[in-house]
Design an enzyme around this catalytic site. Structure first.
Site, short mmCIF file in Angstrom:
data_model
loop_
_atom_site.label_atom_id
_atom_site.label_comp_id
_atom_site.label_asym_id
_atom_site.label_seq_id
_atom_site.Cartn_x
_atom_site.Cartn_y
_atom_site.Cartn_z
N GLN A 90 -4.47 -1.27 9.69
CA GLN A 90 -4.41 -2.61 9.10
C GLN A 90 -4.96 -3.64 10.09
OE1 GLN A 90 -3.54 -3.21 5.92
NE2 GLN A 90 -3.88 -5.39 6.14
N LYS B 243 0.83 -1.20 0.00
CA LYS B 243 0.00 0.00 0.00
C LYS B 243 0.87 1.26 0.00
CE LYS B 243 -3.85 -2.38 2.26
NZ LYS B 243 -4.60 -2.65 3.49
N ASP C 138 -11.05 3.09 4.34
CA ASP C 138 -11.42 1.66 4.22
C ASP C 138 -12.95 1.49 4.22
OD1 ASP C 138 -9.38 -0.28 4.01
OD2 ASP C 138 -8.76 0.05 6.09
N1 GUN Z 1 -7.02 -6.62 6.45
C1 GUN Z 1 -7.43 -7.39 5.43
N2 GUN Z 1 -7.98 -6.64 4.47
C2 GUN Z 1 -7.93 -5.37 4.90
C3 GUN Z 1 -8.34 -4.13 4.33
O1 GUN Z 1 -8.90 -4.03 3.24
N3 GUN Z 1 -8.08 -3.04 5.09
C4 GUN Z 1 -7.49 -3.11 6.30
N4 GUN Z 1 -7.30 -1.99 6.97
N5 GUN Z 1 -7.09 -4.23 6.85
C5 GUN Z 1 -7.32 -5.36 6.14
#
Ligand code: GUN
Length: 284
Positions: free
Chosen positions: A97, A53, A120
């Site tokens: 995350q 990311k 998100d």
């Molecule tokens: N963990 C697994 N998928 C995601 C996601 O799309 N965003 C975040 N913040 N954590 C995750």
């Protein structure tokens, strides 16, 4: 039958080019979108995702700020950091995350993120807005799937869309986005009676189960569109989706690969949401 490959890597690359240009225009006005990426603990998969990311951000000119917290971080400390990021005008988006270390309450942490920085789209405010069909931020994985379908000129209206998996991150918001685009939606899960028969009715089958090669050709109707959201490791340690690609691709009209399908689209949508947040914060 030959199938159409739904290439998320390629579409994400095209989207990133467009987004780079948008970010350049903002830079001309001294505006730089900022994304805070918070990671707590030492989950190796989370570390890989966070690194990807951050690299994506760099590629399009978004400034990423990493906050790597130790496993033993207290809830107070994490909530304090989120409060500070909510107040910080250099930060347009906040991504925490998941999963968090067990002693931290994910629901409480997500609720602390200011909804206008919740790129998100996990905050209940944004979940609610999605439910009534007017989301500020579209949840990244489901929105990425919709973009991939749109790019392949696949209209979901009137189609039988079956979603295997009912998570808050994928299954439930996926259903909402498809419903808003007039699909007939079924969500199924581990307790569904005759899962195979339900999946076999699908014109579009979305698998978000998390079990390598679970969806074999006997779950799939001839000519169906198959979207594989799974990221698993098989017995040999290789990254695979939920779908047995060699078998299922023989029956499918279109299918996503893993890797290179939904994963890059999720990340592209995160960038899109961050730019949207930046535009909102700068009243654009
Ligand atoms: N963990 C697994 N998928 C995601 C996601 O799309 N965003 C975040 N913040 N954590 C995750």
């Amino acid at each position: 039958m030959s199938y159409k490959l739904l290439d998320g890597k390629d579409l994400a690359a095209r989207m990133k080019k467009t987004m780079s240009k948008e970010v350049e225009k903002l830079a001309a006005e001294a505006i730089v979108p900022g994304l805070a990426v918070v990671i707590a603990g030492n989950d190796p998969a989370s570390r890989i995702y966070v690194n990807m990311k951050k690299k994506d951000c760099e590629e399009v000119g978004i400034k990423s700020f990493e906050y790597a917290l130790p496993e033993e971080t207290s809830e107070e400390e994490l909530l304090g950091l989120i409060d500070a990021l909510n107040q910080d005008s250099a930060i347009d988006g906040i991504l925490v995350q998941l999963p968090l270390p067990e002693h931290l309450d994910e629901a409480k942490v997500i609720r602390r993120i200011s909804p206008d920085k919740d790129v998100d789209a996990f905050h209940p405010f944004n979940v609610g807005e999605l439910m009534i069909g007017r989301p500020i931020f579209a949840p990244c994985t489901p929105a990425g799937v919709m973009e991939l379908l749109k790019d392949a000129n696949i209209d979901v209206a009137g189609k039988n869309c079956v979603i295997a998996g009912r998570s808050n991150i994928v299954g439930k918001p996926m259903a909402m986005l498809m419903l808003h685009d007039n699909a007939t939606v079924t969500i199924c899960h581990s307790q569904t009676r005759d899962l195979k028969a339900v999946c076999k009715e699908a014109d579009i089958l979305i698998s978000a189960i998390g079990r390598a090669d679970f969806i074999t050709d006997d779950y799939v109707k001839e000519g169906a569109i198959i979207i594989d959201v799974g990221i698993n490791r098989n017995a040999e340690g290789k990254v695979t989706g939920d779908v047995d690609f060699p078998k299922v691709s023989k029956k499918a009209f279109a299918i996503t690969p893993v890797p290179g399908g939904v994963g890059p689209m999720t990340r592209a949508m995160l960038l899109k949401n961050t730019i949207k947040a930046c535009n909102m914060h700068n009243k654009k």
